[in-house]
Design a protein around this motif. Sequence first.
Motif, mmCIF file in Angstrom:
data_model
loop_
_atom_site.group_PDB
_atom_site.id
_atom_site.type_symbol
_atom_site.label_atom_id
_atom_site.label_comp_id
_atom_site.label_asym_id
_atom_site.label_seq_id
_atom_site.Cartn_x
_atom_site.Cartn_y
_atom_site.Cartn_z
ATOM 1 N N UNK A 144 0.830 -1.196 -0.086
ATOM 2 C CA UNK A 144 0.100 -0.002 -0.095
ATOM 3 C C UNK A 144 0.806 1.383 0.104
ATOM 4 N N UNK A 145 2.091 1.349 0.407
ATOM 5 C CA UNK A 145 3.030 2.452 0.588
ATOM 6 C C UNK A 145 3.656 2.677 -0.811
ATOM 7 N N UNK A 146 3.551 1.729 -1.700
ATOM 8 C CA UNK A 146 4.275 2.022 -2.905
ATOM 9 C C UNK A 146 3.618 2.875 -3.746
ATOM 10 N N UNK A 147 4.475 3.818 -4.193
ATOM 11 C CA UNK A 147 4.021 5.295 -4.817
ATOM 12 C C UNK A 147 4.998 5.276 -6.204
ATOM 13 N N UNK A 148 4.704 5.896 -7.156
ATOM 14 C CA UNK A 148 5.715 6.109 -8.213
ATOM 15 C C UNK A 148 7.003 6.837 -7.944
ATOM 16 N N UNK A 149 8.088 6.293 -8.627
ATOM 17 C CA UNK A 149 9.291 6.973 -8.207
ATOM 18 C C UNK A 149 9.530 8.423 -8.659
ATOM 19 N N UNK A 150 10.391 9.104 -7.667
ATOM 20 C CA UNK A 150 10.450 10.423 -7.847
ATOM 21 C C UNK A 150 11.571 10.623 -9.173
ATOM 22 N N UNK A 151 11.245 11.809 -9.728
ATOM 23 C CA UNK A 151 11.699 12.098 -10.949
ATOM 24 C C UNK A 151 13.245 12.372 -10.952
ATOM 25 N N UNK A 152 13.596 12.477 -9.798
ATOM 26 C CA UNK A 152 15.184 12.623 -9.598
ATOM 27 C C UNK A 152 15.905 11.408 -9.644
ATOM 28 N N UNK A 153 15.324 10.261 -9.807
ATOM 29 C CA UNK A 153 15.988 8.739 -10.020
ATOM 30 C C UNK A 153 16.026 8.492 -11.393
ATOM 31 N N UNK A 154 15.180 9.151 -12.310
ATOM 32 C CA UNK A 154 15.188 8.551 -13.588
ATOM 33 C C UNK A 154 16.575 8.795 -14.417
ATOM 34 N N UNK A 155 16.830 7.966 -15.288
ATOM 35 C CA UNK A 155 17.951 8.306 -16.129
ATOM 36 C C UNK A 155 17.714 9.352 -17.099
ATOM 37 N N UNK A 156 18.665 10.280 -17.210
ATOM 38 C CA UNK A 156 18.724 11.273 -18.484
ATOM 39 C C UNK A 156 18.310 10.741 -19.808
ATOM 40 N N UNK A 157 18.356 11.468 -20.743
ATOM 41 C CA UNK A 157 18.293 11.180 -22.204
ATOM 42 C C UNK A 157 19.658 10.723 -22.615
ATOM 43 N N UNK A 158 20.747 11.296 -22.035
ATOM 44 C CA UNK A 158 22.198 10.660 -22.407
ATOM 45 C C UNK A 158 22.480 9.500 -21.866
ATOM 46 N N UNK A 159 22.021 9.384 -20.539
ATOM 47 C CA UNK A 159 22.289 8.125 -19.764
ATOM 48 C C UNK A 159 21.706 7.060 -20.663
ATOM 49 N N UNK A 160 20.303 7.190 -21.026
ATOM 50 C CA UNK A 160 19.386 6.173 -21.605
ATOM 51 C C UNK A 160 20.241 5.825 -22.939
ATOM 52 N N UNK A 161 20.662 6.750 -23.689
ATOM 53 C CA UNK A 161 21.311 6.688 -25.110
ATOM 54 C C UNK A 161 22.462 5.778 -24.742
ATOM 55 N N UNK A 162 23.245 6.103 -23.782
ATOM 56 C CA UNK A 162 24.468 5.182 -23.539
ATOM 57 C C UNK A 162 24.418 3.678 -23.244
ATOM 58 N N UNK A 163 23.166 3.624 -22.435
ATOM 59 C CA UNK A 163 22.909 2.346 -21.856
ATOM 60 C C UNK A 163 22.566 1.465 -23.350
#
Length: 538
Positions: A468-487
Amino acid sequence: MAGFFSRERIVVGAGYNRWLVPPAALAVHLSIGMAYGFSVFWLPLSKALGISEPLACGEDVGFWMRAITTACDWKVSDLGWIFTLFFVFLGCSAAVFGHWLEHAGPRKAGAVAAVCWGGGLLISAIGVYTHQLWLMWLGSGVIGGIGLGLGYISPVSTLIKWFPDKRGLATGMAIMGFGGGAMIGAPLANTMMNYFASEASIGVWQTFATMGVLYFVVMMIGSLGYRVPAHDWKPKGWTPPVSNGKKAMITQHHVHVNEAHKTPQFWLLWWVLCLNVSAGIGVIGMASPMLQEVFGGLLIDVPLKLSELSSDQKLQVAAIGAGFAGLLSFFNILGRIGWASCSDFLGRKRTYIIFFALGFALYVLSPWAGSIGSVALFAGVFCVILSMYGGGFSTIPAYLADVFGTQHVGAIHGRILTAWATAGVLGPVIVNYLRDYQLDQGVPADHAYGIIMYVLAALLLVGLACNLLVRPVAEKHYMTAEQLAAEKKASHEQAQKGMQAPAHKSSAVLTAVVWIAVGIPIAYGVWSTLQKAVILFH
């Protein structure tokens, strides 16, 4: 040779039939799922030297001496450490190698899993032949456990990317194979042991060797069948869901595996899986003796307690107990495909709410079902419980993909599986020690399970709170566009300039053939199980 197994070799473009991928995953999972059926070897191995009766060790032969002695037989409790090692190393290897798998691809990971699982069984065969228990711990437990972890997570990320519109169904199709492996492997192992047995041998080392080769071949075929979708592929006519209602938990962003454990969502979901599995695995471990001790002679229409039955009557009751264990395995499988598919419509969070709330009610109800002597109600309660145990395994990868995105879902899933390794120790310890404590206090065996069920129900309440305590992840934890492209580039998912994944036209006949190939052994396992379990409802 490394190039043949690499990820870039298995990327396919338009025209490839995505329904060819689940049978490949099933081939791997049905093989490693035999880990659940290893208890079929315990009693034969406990009389490997004595053949007809165990050759007991002296009181001066301690735990470590029993691992190397060739003068006496092994205890079932010593052999049971293989089962513990399976799930400890499954969780650890999945956590350690999950990120590597995302870059290396499912074919390479599946091939390594085939070598470890098949090779581990061959080492165990040598251990039985030379009567060295430590070789069995090393072969099946450690090396085989590593194969379990790699084989278990190898298709997860790939299937989620092939089925973004049916994440629960996709992971359910593969992971049901792990639950069903014992349904096929256990009767197969029994048949082989009977075939190889002689006056001088229990037939186990030959069975290990044969199954090791068989599983290696099947897993390699499955691994070679893996394919990865091109970076821009999506199902025809499908558009990503809008975040509202039950879709609010489905992110369109991605969290790096090394960032995921820094979020509260990771640890909440870790406990969600751990508590759900702890309760279920505790039941699996005691299913057969629990039914026999609670109902005793009532299972064969004799109004006596288990301890009061004759040897022949106890054998009849034991056969019914084995049928009960098989029936629970069947519902474990149904739950893996059924609940995971339902989660596509209910949402993952709501599905887990059902697991914990309904599970709590059923655990509390089960002692009453035993007290009124209703075998059918008692069995039915635990069938539903085991369906939700299996459903928890198959729903968690889709839950993780919803919360953390799909880029590193395989690696994150690998780390979450350390919860399984923990539960594999926690659940049986709670159940076994509570049972032993009550028996030591003079509680009759048929009344010793009530308090255990209430404790397991309490674990589910804690799991419900975590979910019940699970919520969407805060935006600060998301990968940036550059990090995603590198992965994506590191994983050979990013399109290279002037290059495109080759188009592929899949044959409908081939699709039918591969589904029949995995369907036949599943049907055999289901039929064998239901034949043994039908007596519960006579």
